[in-house]
Write a protein that holds these residues in place. Structure first.
Motif, short mmCIF file in Angstrom:
data_model
loop_
_atom_site.label_atom_id
_atom_site.label_comp_id
_atom_site.label_asym_id
_atom_site.label_seq_id
_atom_site.Cartn_x
_atom_site.Cartn_y
_atom_site.Cartn_z
N CYS A 62 -7.40 6.54 8.38
CA CYS A 62 -7.25 7.96 8.05
C CYS A 62 -8.62 8.64 7.93
N HIS A 63 -9.52 8.02 7.20
CA HIS A 63 -10.86 8.59 7.06
C HIS A 63 -11.47 8.87 8.42
N ALA A 64 -11.43 7.85 9.25
CA ALA A 64 -12.08 7.97 10.56
C ALA A 64 -11.45 9.10 11.36
N MET A 65 -10.16 9.11 11.43
CA MET A 65 -9.47 10.11 12.23
C MET A 65 -9.81 11.51 11.73
N GLU A 66 -9.84 11.65 10.42
CA GLU A 66 -10.10 12.98 9.90
C GLU A 66 -11.56 13.39 10.09
N HIS A 67 -12.46 12.45 9.83
CA HIS A 67 -13.88 12.77 10.05
C HIS A 67 -14.14 13.17 11.49
N LEU A 68 -13.42 12.56 12.39
CA LEU A 68 -13.65 12.84 13.81
C LEU A 68 -12.80 14.01 14.30
N GLY A 69 -12.09 14.60 13.37
CA GLY A 69 -11.28 15.74 13.74
C GLY A 69 -10.05 15.37 14.56
N LEU A 70 -9.57 14.16 14.39
CA LEU A 70 -8.39 13.72 15.15
C LEU A 70 -7.13 13.69 14.29
N GLY A 71 -7.27 14.16 13.05
CA GLY A 71 -6.14 14.11 12.12
C GLY A 71 -5.12 15.19 12.41
N PRO A 72 -4.06 15.29 11.63
CA PRO A 72 -3.74 14.38 10.53
C PRO A 72 -3.36 12.99 11.05
N ALA A 73 -3.82 11.97 10.32
CA ALA A 73 -3.69 10.61 10.84
C ALA A 73 -2.33 9.97 10.54
N GLY A 74 -1.68 10.47 9.50
CA GLY A 74 -0.43 9.83 9.06
C GLY A 74 0.57 9.61 10.18
N GLN A 75 0.70 10.60 11.05
CA GLN A 75 1.67 10.49 12.14
C GLN A 75 1.37 9.35 13.12
N TRP A 76 0.12 8.90 13.11
CA TRP A 76 -0.28 7.86 14.07
C TRP A 76 -0.19 6.44 13.51
N ILE A 77 0.28 6.33 12.28
CA ILE A 77 0.38 4.99 11.69
C ILE A 77 1.78 4.44 11.90
N PHE A 78 1.87 3.25 12.46
CA PHE A 78 3.17 2.62 12.70
C PHE A 78 3.23 1.31 11.94
N ARG A 79 4.14 1.28 10.98
CA ARG A 79 4.25 0.08 10.15
C ARG A 79 5.50 -0.69 10.53
N ASP A 80 5.32 -1.97 10.75
CA ASP A 80 6.48 -2.79 11.02
C ASP A 80 6.75 -3.70 9.82
N ALA A 81 8.00 -4.05 9.66
CA ALA A 81 8.35 -4.91 8.52
C ALA A 81 7.80 -6.31 8.70
N LYS A 82 7.56 -6.67 9.95
CA LYS A 82 7.02 -8.00 10.21
C LYS A 82 5.50 -7.92 10.37
N GLU A 83 4.86 -9.04 10.12
CA GLU A 83 3.43 -9.09 10.39
C GLU A 83 3.25 -9.86 11.71
N TYR A 84 2.05 -10.24 12.03
CA TYR A 84 1.78 -11.11 13.16
C TYR A 84 2.24 -10.54 14.51
N GLU A 85 2.38 -11.42 15.49
CA GLU A 85 2.70 -11.00 16.85
C GLU A 85 3.97 -10.15 16.88
N ALA A 86 5.00 -10.64 16.24
CA ALA A 86 6.29 -9.96 16.30
C ALA A 86 6.18 -8.51 15.82
N GLY A 87 5.43 -8.33 14.74
CA GLY A 87 5.26 -6.98 14.21
C GLY A 87 4.52 -6.09 15.19
N GLY A 88 3.47 -6.61 15.78
CA GLY A 88 2.69 -5.84 16.74
C GLY A 88 3.52 -5.51 17.96
N PHE A 89 4.34 -6.47 18.35
CA PHE A 89 5.18 -6.30 19.53
C PHE A 89 6.16 -5.15 19.33
N SER A 90 6.87 -5.19 18.21
CA SER A 90 7.88 -4.13 18.06
C SER A 90 7.25 -2.79 17.71
N ALA A 91 6.15 -2.80 17.01
CA ALA A 91 5.48 -1.53 16.73
C ALA A 91 5.03 -0.90 18.06
#
Lengths: 341, 341
Positions: free
Chosen positions: B203-232
């Motif tokens: 968030c800091h980076a995105m906002e400092h660089l004027g790319l915010g708001p960053a919240g919309q760009w965060i994708f959280r998956d319930a799983k971690e590891y490969e599976a989480g990255g895959f479905s995200a």
DNA sequence: TATTGAAATGTAATCGCTTACATTTGCTAT
DNA sequence: ATAGCAAATGTAAGCGATTACATTTCAATA
């Protein structure tokens, strides 16, 4: 901090012997005192001093786990299997990395002996010169010892491993069934039993399938891991009579080979089929996923720990060597032979 | 086997005290006896009993190393670093895997306390609910404790970690410099401090660089590891306004994301740039190699061990939190933004 | 030569626990 | 009522080291 059994005894109004019995053979203590002692222990947050216990009983519940390098993807599953089983049985494990360095190994053995470990598990293939493992046979005379993935001290130290030669055989048979006839094997000139075993499996398979003589198809690099696979593959690509498939002695070498191929613009499995060994995490995270021989590392570790615990409890017909079956895991790095001949 | 110090003393014709002094403060023993004792020890192959030593001196040279899962590529380098440094200082380490399971962790703590460990190192990010770590703050009152990669108990337990937020910032800045403007972040909804930190950095980076708001760009998956990255990543690909670059909170998630992209026929860095975190072995073995933030795991482990040893020796200004700088490692998964806008 | 003190060594208590043996308790069988 | 016995508990020795304190040795000094 620093509470002793007699603090508990005083607090609970009983003798130290009763507390000790409560801890070790509760059935010898009357129900009312059990309750009183339990409460006191909880209140005081007393934790018995295992050093003192070890000293009196002359036995510990600690195990030394000696591994070449926990950082090598090959070992973590095995170590985890060992740890899980040992924990179940109330043991704790010391982890030691030797980097295949004999003097480091010996230093660790001394340290572990001074820690009065109940046993030691040596993980990983050993040098092909058996005298470099004499000290293990010697050690076995005074301590439960188990070897994982090396059985070269047969008759002297119990072991468990995967059917390495058999696994490679499986890989070759699979490639043969896909139509491959010219199959190379990437090994290493580092003198470890595992390479010898796997080369043996390769030779047997090639000859049984009428693809021999196999010797010409074995490429040994002085390095192991990715770098070794990479440069061995480079040499293979220079051959006038190029193979259509390559089996590597380790997943890391297979990854190295794949990188060499990709760098040359080859595609898998169209131009080459590649097979690795061990089904370590890297074989599934590469692109393409690498076909490999699963050696069931976690299970290997679990069973190793189980065998060691049996030896410790003296419930074993002593020396034995067990082997887990391997399993072919097919991924995208292998396929039908496309070389029209 | 089972030789004691008095066996040595008898054999050498000296008292146990002299042998003990020879072992611990040789300068107090005359040269001739030193020689005699040395010879006897070597002949008998005597190894001191550390349990007895621990009991008398009330201190051991064992350290508990508590790790979520040694099988996770994230941890082996750290553990190896810890082990190497501890060995150098004459310590031995108990390895414990908790699977982030609180009751397993607590059970291990009790076991380790009964082993009278000189200290404990807790590796890995902890739950974002700080009360789930209260027992560590409590533990710290009676024992040297150090945390690696989590500083959330600041003021209560010393720690060392990498600049996670800063690392992510670095990644975003790098992507920005390549022309990327729409940058997604793959995180996990598993409540661990590491995800919170990294999202904050994002968030800091995105906002400092004027790319915010960053919240919309965060994708959280319930799983971690490969599976989480895959479905995200699958979700990200469905967006109408697709990003040109993706940063993942871990290398494993990055690998999952890469697989999702490859499966859809996308190529990197042409269609997407992908960046991971930690520079674990898988980020270099995948194809394409994944650009990542190196957290210097081995070094982290070494310094952690060093800090703990300092605490044990009482030579520390007590509570402190150290942070290692991260380093951007550029590989083939990232490149100039090709999306004409 | 006698005295002194530092250096070298020995004696024995101690660490916290287990366990063989001794003692007490509370029944049962006579 | 009492011997006899099993169950419950206590007493104290010992595990293998360290170390405070005591003792011996021996060279230097008066």
């Amino acid at each position: 901090m620093g509470l002793t059994i007699s603090d508990v005894a005083n607090s609970a109004g009983v003798s130290t012997a009763t507390v000790s019995r409560y801890l070790n053979q509760p059935h010898l203590v009357s129900p009312d005192r059990q309750e009183r002692i339990a409460k006191t222990i909880a209140e005081l947050n007393y934790v018995p001093n295992n050093m003192a216990k070890a000293l009196t009983t002359n036995q510990t519940t600690t195990i030394g786990v000696i591994v070449p390098d926990i950082n090598n993807v090959y070992y973590p599953p095995i170590v985890r299997g060992i740890e899980d089983y040992l924990t179940e049985c109330g043991f704790v494990s010391f982890l030691c990395n030797t980097d295949q360095n004999l003097s480091r190994e010996k230093r660790y053995i001394t340290t572990l002996r001074s820690q009065q470990v109940a046993g030691m598990i040596f993980v990983g293939s050993r040098p092909s010169n058996p005298s470099l493992s004499d000290h293990l046979a010697e050690l076995r005379r005074s301590l439960p010892v188990l070897m994982v993935n090396d059985d070269m001290l047969d008759g002297k130290v119990s072991s468990i491993g995967s059917q390495e030669a058999g696994g490679i055989y499986q890989a070759i048979k699979y490639l043969h069934s896909l139509g491959h006839r010219n199959i190379a094997f990437i090994s290493s000139s580092v003198p470890l039993n595992t390479y010898i075993q796997k080369e043996r499996g390769f030779c047997h398979a090639m000859e049984h399938l009428g693809l021999g003589p196999a010797g010409q198809w074995i490429f040994r690099d002085a390095k192991e891991y990715e770098a070794g696979g990479f440069s061995a593959m480079k040499k293979i690509m220079e051959l006038s009579k190029a193979p259509s498939a390559v089996v590597a002695a380790t997943d890391q070498m297979a990854v190295g080979a794949v990188h060499a191929l990709l760098e040359h613009g080859y595609r898998m499995p169209r131009d080459y089929s590649v097979v690795g060994y061990s089904n370590s995490c890297i074989s599934s995270t590469t692109y393409p996923g690498i076909t490999t021989i699963d050696q069931h590392g976690y299970e290997l570790g679990k069973q190793a720990a189980q065998m060691l615990v049996q030896i410790i409890h003296g419930a074993e017909d002593d020396l034995s060597a067990h082997y887990l079956d391997t399993k072919l895991v097919i991924r995208k790095s292998s396929g039908f032979c496309m070389t029209g001949e």
